[in-house]
Design an enzyme around this catalytic site. Structure first.
Site, short mmCIF file in Angstrom:
data_model
loop_
_atom_site.label_atom_id
_atom_site.label_comp_id
_atom_site.label_asym_id
_atom_site.label_seq_id
_atom_site.Cartn_x
_atom_site.Cartn_y
_atom_site.Cartn_z
N LYS A 72 0.84 -1.21 0.00
CA LYS A 72 0.00 0.00 0.00
C LYS A 72 0.87 1.25 0.00
O LYS A 72 0.61 2.20 -0.75
CB LYS A 72 -0.96 -0.02 1.21
CG LYS A 72 -2.07 -1.05 1.04
CD LYS A 72 -2.81 -1.38 2.33
CE LYS A 72 -3.78 -2.55 2.08
NZ LYS A 72 -4.43 -3.05 3.29
N GLN A 89 -5.19 -1.73 9.32
CA GLN A 89 -5.04 -3.07 8.76
C GLN A 89 -5.68 -4.10 9.69
O GLN A 89 -5.45 -4.10 10.90
CB GLN A 89 -3.55 -3.38 8.55
CG GLN A 89 -3.27 -4.70 7.85
CD GLN A 89 -3.75 -4.74 6.41
OE1 GLN A 89 -3.79 -3.73 5.73
NE2 GLN A 89 -4.13 -5.91 5.94
N ASP A 147 -11.31 2.48 3.20
CA ASP A 147 -11.49 1.04 3.21
C ASP A 147 -12.97 0.67 3.06
O ASP A 147 -13.30 -0.49 2.82
CB ASP A 147 -10.99 0.51 4.56
CG ASP A 147 -10.04 -0.64 4.43
OD1 ASP A 147 -9.68 -1.00 3.29
OD2 ASP A 147 -9.64 -1.19 5.47
N1 GUN Z 1 -6.94 -7.23 5.81
C1 GUN Z 1 -7.11 -7.98 4.71
N2 GUN Z 1 -7.75 -7.27 3.77
C2 GUN Z 1 -7.96 -6.04 4.27
C3 GUN Z 1 -8.57 -4.85 3.76
O1 GUN Z 1 -9.04 -4.77 2.63
N3 GUN Z 1 -8.59 -3.80 4.62
C4 GUN Z 1 -8.09 -3.86 5.87
N4 GUN Z 1 -8.16 -2.78 6.62
N5 GUN Z 1 -7.53 -4.93 6.38
C5 GUN Z 1 -7.47 -6.02 5.57
#
Ligand code: GUN
Length: 294
Positions: free
Chosen positions: A53, A97, A120
Site C-alpha cells: 500500500k 489493517q 477502506d
Molecule cells: N486485511 C485484509 N484485507 C484487508 C482490507 O481490505 N482492509 C483492511 N483494513 N484490512 C485487511
C-alpha cells in the site's frame, strides 16, 4: 481452457487513471492525497499488504504514512492515532489493517474513523449507505471484484452470482454491491458459506462464482457449472519446501481443475490481490477530491 483474467494488468490501468487524477488535484488545488495506515502486530501477510500500500502511494504521487505498533499496543493508543488523523488536514484516507490483536475491539476502532476518510469502506456509515444504494466508499476488495468483472467483459447484470463466504470485508459487501440496481451490478445474488452441507449444490448454480471462504483450494472444477466465470479472492500461504520462501500462494479455488471447466478465471497471485490496492488508491484520491471540494 479458460480465459485468464489478468488482475495485474487491469489494476495497472486503474492506477494509471488515478495517477492522472492525483496530478490534476495537485495542479488545480495544490493538494496531494494522503493515506495513513496503522498496522498493529507482526503478522507477515499484513506486513506485506501494508508495504504494498505504501509503495503504491509513492508510485502514484500520493503522500503516505505507516504507523507500526507492537502487538501489545492498547486500544486507546490505536484510537488516539485514528483521532489525530481524523483532525489532520494532510491525511485524506485512514486505513487500519485487519485483523487486529484480540484484545483490541475492531468495531470500536473502525467506528472511530471519520467516515469521510474511511477509504477502506468498512465504517458502519459507509456500509449502511452501500446497502441502500447511496454514494459511499465501497470496500476495496469487493469494488475490485466488480471492476475486474466489468473490465474483463463479464458484466454481472442478470447473471446468477454465487458468493461463497460471509466476511464483513469481502463476502457481505460483495453481495450487496452486485445486487444493487446499478450499472456493473444488477445480478441475482446467492450467498453460501462453509456451513452448507453440500456447498457444490450452490456453486454449480453460479454463472459467476466468487470464492472468498478462506480455505485453500476448496472449490474444485467438479463444483463448477461449465462455462462459468470464477473470481478467486483467497490468498493462502501453504508450506512448500521447494520454494525459496518456504511457502507458495494458492487461492480458495483449485486452479488446475477449475480452469478445465470455467470460461474465465482469476489467478492467484495476480488476480484480485492487485485490484484491492488499486481500488484503495482510487478511494484515497476520491476522498481527497471530496474533502477539498469548494
Ligand atoms: N486485511 C485484509 N484485507 C484487508 C482490507 O481490505 N482492509 C483492511 N483494513 N484490512 C485487511
Amino acid at each position: 481452457m479458460a480465459q485468464i483474467i489478468d488482475g495485474k494488468l487491469i489494476a495497472e490501468q486503474i492506477k494509471a487513471e488515478v495517477r492522472v487524477g492525483v496530478s490534476l488535484l495537485l495542479k488545480e488545488r495544490q493538494v496531494r492525497p494522503g493515506l495513513g495506515v496503522v498496522l498493529v502486530g507482526e503478522d507477515p501477510a499484513s506486513q506485506s499488504y501494508v508495504r504494498s500500500k505504501g509503495k503504491a502511494c509513492e508510485d502514484l504521487g500520493m503522500y503516505s504514512e505507516t504507523r507500526r505498533l507492537p502487538a501489545s499496543a492498547t486500544e486507546a493508543e490505536v484510537l488516539s492515532l485514528v483521532r489525530a488523523w481524523n483532525d489532520d488536514a494532510s491525511m485524506h484516507g485512514i486505513l487500519v489493517q485487519l485483523p487486529l490483536p484480540r484484545h483490541i475491539n475492531e468495531h470500536r476502532v473502525i467506528a472511530a474513523i471519520d467516515p469521510r476518510k474511511d477509504v477502506d469502506g468498512i465504517h458502519p456509515t459507509n456500509i449502511g449507505r452501500l446497502v441502500i444504494g447511496m454514494e459511499c466508499f465501497k470496500p476495496c476488495t469487493p469494488a475490485g471484484i466488480q471492476e475486474l468483472l466489468v473490465r474483463s467483459g463479464h458484466d454481472p447484470g442478470g447473471k446468477h452470482v454465487v458468493v461463497v463466504g460471509r466476511s464483513n470485508i469481502v463476502g457481505k459487501p460483495t453481495a450487496n454491491i452486485l445486487m444493487q440496481k446499478a450499472p456493473g451490478a444488477n445480478a441475482i445474488v446467492t450467498i453460501a458459506h462453509t456451513a452448507a452441507r453440500d456447498l457444490g449444490a450452490f456453486t454449480r448454480e453460479a454463472d459467476i462464482l466468487i470464492a472468498a471462504l478462506g480455505k485453500p483450494e476448496c472449490i474444485t472444477g467438479a463444483m463448477l457449472k461449465p462455462g462459468c466465470v470464477v473470481i478467486d479472492v483467497g490468498i493462502n500461504r501453504v508450506p512448500d519446501p521447494a520454494s525459496p520462501k518456504g511457502y507458495r500462494l494458492v487461492g480458495d479455488v483449485h486452479f488446475a481443475s477449475a480452469e478445465q471447466v470455467a470460461a474465465a478465471i482469476t489467478p492467484v497471485p495476480g488476480g484480485v490481490g492487485p485490484m484491492t490496492i488499486a481500488m484503495l488508491m482510487q478511494n484515497t484520491l476520491l476522498a481527497a477530491q471530496r474533502i477539498t471540494a469548494a
